[in-house]
Design a protein around this motif. Structure first.
Motif, PDB file in Angstrom:
ATOM      1  N   UNK A 216      39.287 -29.292  52.361  1.00 55.51           N
ATOM      2  CA  UNK A 216      40.122 -30.463  52.634  1.00 55.51           C
ATOM      3  C   UNK A 216      41.214 -30.607  51.575  1.00 55.51           C
ATOM      4  N   UNK A 217      42.365 -31.130  52.017  1.00 58.34           N
ATOM      5  CA  UNK A 217      43.477 -31.356  51.082  1.00 58.34           C
ATOM      6  C   UNK A 217      43.373 -32.750  50.435  1.00 58.34           C
ATOM      7  N   UNK A 218      42.285 -33.459  50.721  1.00 61.13           N
ATOM      8  CA  UNK A 218      42.093 -34.810  50.177  1.00 61.13           C
ATOM      9  C   UNK A 218      42.212 -34.765  48.639  1.00 61.13           C
ATOM     10  N   UNK A 219      42.989 -35.676  48.044  1.00 55.88           N
ATOM     11  CA  UNK A 219      43.176 -35.620  46.578  1.00 55.88           C
ATOM     12  C   UNK A 219      41.866 -35.666  45.795  1.00 55.88           C
ATOM     13  N   UNK A 220      40.865 -36.383  46.304  1.00 60.10           N
ATOM     14  CA  UNK A 220      39.578 -36.442  45.585  1.00 60.10           C
ATOM     15  C   UNK A 220      38.920 -35.069  45.498  1.00 60.10           C
ATOM     16  N   UNK A 221      39.117 -34.244  46.523  1.00 59.28           N
ATOM     17  CA  UNK A 221      38.537 -32.890  46.522  1.00 59.28           C
ATOM     18  C   UNK A 221      39.357 -31.996  45.583  1.00 59.28           C
ATOM     19  N   UNK A 222      40.658 -32.225  45.564  1.00 61.76           N
ATOM     20  CA  UNK A 222      41.534 -31.415  44.715  1.00 61.76           C
ATOM     21  C   UNK A 222      41.265 -31.653  43.221  1.00 61.76           C
ATOM     22  N   UNK A 223      40.897 -32.866  42.853  1.00 61.61           N
ATOM     23  CA  UNK A 223      40.641 -33.195  41.437  1.00 61.61           C
ATOM     24  C   UNK A 223      39.703 -32.204  40.765  1.00 61.61           C
ATOM     25  N   UNK A 224      38.609 -31.907  41.493  1.00 60.74           N
ATOM     26  CA  UNK A 224      37.574 -31.127  40.810  1.00 60.74           C
ATOM     27  C   UNK A 224      37.298 -29.788  41.463  1.00 60.74           C
ATOM     28  N   UNK A 225      38.200 -29.330  42.345  1.00 63.74           N
ATOM     29  CA  UNK A 225      37.994 -28.061  43.042  1.00 63.74           C
ATOM     30  C   UNK A 225      36.728 -28.073  43.889  1.00 63.74           C
ATOM     31  N   UNK A 226      36.445 -29.206  44.514  1.00 59.95           N
ATOM     32  CA  UNK A 226      35.272 -29.243  45.388  1.00 59.95           C
ATOM     33  C   UNK A 226      34.602 -30.596  45.369  1.00 59.95           C
ATOM     34  N   UNK A 227      33.366 -30.603  45.806  1.00 59.73           N
ATOM     35  CA  UNK A 227      32.598 -31.849  45.824  1.00 59.73           C
ATOM     36  C   UNK A 227      32.001 -32.105  44.446  1.00 59.73           C
ATOM     37  N   UNK A 228      32.256 -33.265  43.915  1.00 51.16           N
ATOM     38  CA  UNK A 228      31.643 -33.703  42.658  1.00 51.16           C
ATOM     39  C   UNK A 228      31.683 -35.227  42.692  1.00 51.16           C
ATOM     40  N   UNK A 229      30.987 -35.788  43.676  1.00 52.27           N
ATOM     41  CA  UNK A 229      31.153 -37.210  43.977  1.00 52.27           C
ATOM     42  C   UNK A 229      29.826 -37.917  44.204  1.00 52.27           C
ATOM     43  N   UNK A 230      29.848 -39.194  43.853  1.00 51.28           N
ATOM     44  CA  UNK A 230      28.683 -40.040  44.069  1.00 51.28           C
ATOM     45  C   UNK A 230      28.783 -40.703  45.440  1.00 51.28           C
ATOM     46  N   UNK A 231      27.768 -40.495  46.256  1.00 51.66           N
ATOM     47  CA  UNK A 231      27.693 -41.165  47.549  1.00 51.66           C
ATOM     48  C   UNK A 231      26.648 -42.269  47.453  1.00 51.66           C
ATOM     49  N   UNK A 232      26.932 -43.387  48.126  1.00 50.02           N
ATOM     50  CA  UNK A 232      26.081 -44.578  48.008  1.00 50.02           C
ATOM     51  C   UNK A 232      25.058 -44.547  49.140  1.00 50.02           C
ATOM     52  N   UNK A 233      23.806 -44.396  48.785  1.00 51.29           N
ATOM     53  CA  UNK A 233      22.749 -44.173  49.782  1.00 51.29           C
ATOM     54  C   UNK A 233      22.469 -45.461  50.559  1.00 51.29           C
ATOM     55  N   UNK A 234      22.623 -45.377  51.887  1.00 48.89           N
ATOM     56  CA  UNK A 234      22.492 -46.574  52.744  1.00 48.89           C
ATOM     57  C   UNK A 234      21.110 -47.229  52.627  1.00 48.89           C
ATOM     58  N   UNK A 235      20.073 -46.409  52.471  1.00 49.58           N
ATOM     59  CA  UNK A 235      18.713 -46.962  52.533  1.00 49.58           C
ATOM     60  C   UNK A 235      18.242 -47.549  51.202  1.00 49.58           C
ATOM     61  N   UNK A 236      19.118 -47.579  50.201  1.00 48.03           N
ATOM     62  CA  UNK A 236      18.694 -48.062  48.876  1.00 48.03           C
ATOM     63  C   UNK A 236      18.143 -49.489  48.967  1.00 48.03           C
ATOM     64  N   UNK A 237      16.971 -49.655  48.380  1.00 48.03           N
ATOM     65  CA  UNK A 237      16.344 -50.979  48.328  1.00 48.03           C
ATOM     66  C   UNK A 237      15.802 -51.177  46.919  1.00 48.03           C
ATOM     67  N   UNK A 238      16.491 -52.009  46.106  1.00 48.56           N
ATOM     68  CA  UNK A 238      16.082 -52.149  44.698  1.00 48.56           C
ATOM     69  C   UNK A 238      14.659 -52.678  44.528  1.00 48.56           C
ATOM     70  N   UNK A 239      14.117 -53.300  45.594  1.00 43.24           N
ATOM     71  CA  UNK A 239      12.762 -53.865  45.476  1.00 43.24           C
ATOM     72  C   UNK A 239      11.679 -52.837  45.777  1.00 43.24           C
ATOM     73  N   UNK A 240      12.080 -51.662  46.295  1.00 38.78           N
ATOM     74  CA  UNK A 240      11.064 -50.740  46.798  1.00 38.78           C
ATOM     75  C   UNK A 240      10.841 -49.563  45.844  1.00 38.78           C
ATOM     76  N   UNK A 241       9.587 -49.155  45.732  1.00 43.19           N
ATOM     77  CA  UNK A 241       9.260 -47.982  44.907  1.00 43.19           C
ATOM     78  C   UNK A 241       8.927 -46.793  45.792  1.00 43.19           C
ATOM     79  N   UNK A 242       9.303 -46.891  47.057  1.00 40.46           N
ATOM     80  CA  UNK A 242       9.012 -45.815  48.003  1.00 40.46           C
ATOM     81  C   UNK A 242      10.281 -44.994  48.206  1.00 40.46           C
ATOM     82  N   UNK A 243      10.156 -43.672  48.035  1.00 40.02           N
ATOM     83  CA  UNK A 243      11.324 -42.798  48.191  1.00 40.02           C
ATOM     84  C   UNK A 243      11.754 -42.791  49.654  1.00 40.02           C
ATOM     85  N   UNK A 244      13.052 -43.049  49.882  1.00 44.78           N
ATOM     86  CA  UNK A 244      13.588 -43.096  51.255  1.00 44.78           C
ATOM     87  C   UNK A 244      14.459 -41.865  51.504  1.00 44.78           C
TER      88      UNK A 244
END
Ligand code: FUC
Length: 343
Positions: A230-258
């Motif tokens: 992709x020509x997206x500037x975020x991809x160009x910054x680091x020559x690839x994927x080096x990004x934090x994605x926000x996990x939809x299932x995150x539940x700060x109250x839970x100790x169960x891996x989702x």
């Protein structure tokens, strides 16, 4: 080790024929062997043959990372109105806990058996002020290999003073085999509707942006290549994927891996699923590798490995709107990430 300290290597094996080699140096996962009928097993993680190679490399291959995985901008931390200066080891920033992070430490190891599954516990005392972080921190990581081919990684810690804590494991996966070339045509899924864009030095801008219409939309299984080209500037910054994605299932109250992410190789039919209690996942494609000399005379090139680093979002101590990595004095930290291999 250069000072004579002996490093141990543990082998966790289950009845399905999966086996892992783990070092007491940095809790490094050195080999992860997946059996194939009538063929030699496939080693799905990148690594080195010698301790010296691990110590002189700065890519954290297979290692435990801490105290704070990913970056803290300018190494600046403010907790309970006190300012701390952390070790600066990448550009102007503190990366993966500073130059002498968890990956470089020899951990105290104990062989365990958890519910009949092979397991090891690795323990480390990180003194007050280690790499600039406040509070004497006692931490323990338990690796357990289950009969359902999951490697469960549990992280425990307590600190004498309020601090931040954000541990991860930095394995580089290649489900076609560590020496099989790039991961470009492997497929991934990440159950994340938002990502945290960065500046050119991989520091988050503070925004949460929808992945829809960007190369970070992995909600449906798609090739890694469609993002890397992709020509997206975020991809160009680091020559690839080096990004934090926000996990939809995150539940700060839970100790169960989702369930959070998956990768799959059509060459070997090996898949990997990631389950976690953490809010973020750094998807990194070994963008800077350039003929790195790896295990058994292999050469690792750019995009030859895929990291799924479960974590608090990068620079969260300086981004109050991100989930907090603060660990209060005397409180118990617990997180768990499970990597399940299907074959
Ligand atoms: C990842 C990346 C970095 C870095 C490192 C070795 O976590 O976020 O950019 O190069 O690993």
């Amino acid at each position: 080790m250069p000072d004579g300290t002996v490093i141990e290597q543990f082998c966790l094996t289950n009845n399905q024929g999966v086996s892992l080699e783990i070092l007491s140096l940095g809790g490094i996962i050195r080999r992860w062997l997946i059996p194939h009928n009538a063929k030699p097993p496939t080693d799905i993680v990148l690594g080195f043959d010698s301790v010296q190679a691990y110590l002189s490399d700065d890519s954290y291959l297979g290692a435990l990372v801490g105290r704070y995985a990913n970056r803290i901008a300018e190494g600046k931390l403010c907790l309970e109105s006190k300012n701390y200066q952390l070790d600066i080891n990448q550009g102007d920033n503190c990366l993966h806990g500073g130059s002498q992070g968890f990956n470089n430490k020899v951990w105290q190891s104990t062989v365990l058996s958890r519910d009949e599954n092979p397991a090891i516990a690795l323990q480390l005392e990180s003194p007050d002020g280690d790499q600039g972080f406040p509070g004497a921190l006692s931490t323990k990581v338990i690796y357990t290999l289950t009969e359902s081919n999951r490697l469960k990684i549990e992280y425990f810690a307590t600190s004498k003073r309020t601090t931040v804590f954000n541990p991860t494991n930095h394995s580089y996966f290649n489900l076609s085999g560590h020496n099989s070339g790039s991961v470009n045509n492997q497929h991934i899924q990440v159950v994340a509707s938002y990502y945290t864009p960065t500046d050119a030095h991989a520091i988050p801008t503070g925004e949460l942006i929808k992945v829809e219409g960007t190369p970070f939309d992995f909600r449906k299984l798609s090739t890694i290549e469609q993002a890397l080209t992709s020509a997206h500037p975020q991809i160009q910054y680091g020559n690839g994927l080096d990004h934090n994605l926000c996990i939809d299932s995150y539940d700060p109250q839970s100790q169960e891996a989702k369930y959070a992410a998956k990768a799959t190789s059509e060459n070997t039919d090996i898949s990997l699923k990631v389950y976690t209690t953490m809010p973020g996942i750094q998807v990194f494609t070994a963008n800077h590798f350039d003929h790195k000399k790896g295990k058994q005379d292999s050469l690792y090139h750019a995009h030859q490995g895929l990291c799924f680093e479960t974590q608090f979002y990068p620079d969260s101590p300086n981004q109050p709107q991100f989930p907090s990595a603060t660990l209060k004095a005397g409180e118990a930290f617990y997180s768990v990430t499970e990597y399940e291999v299907l074959f």
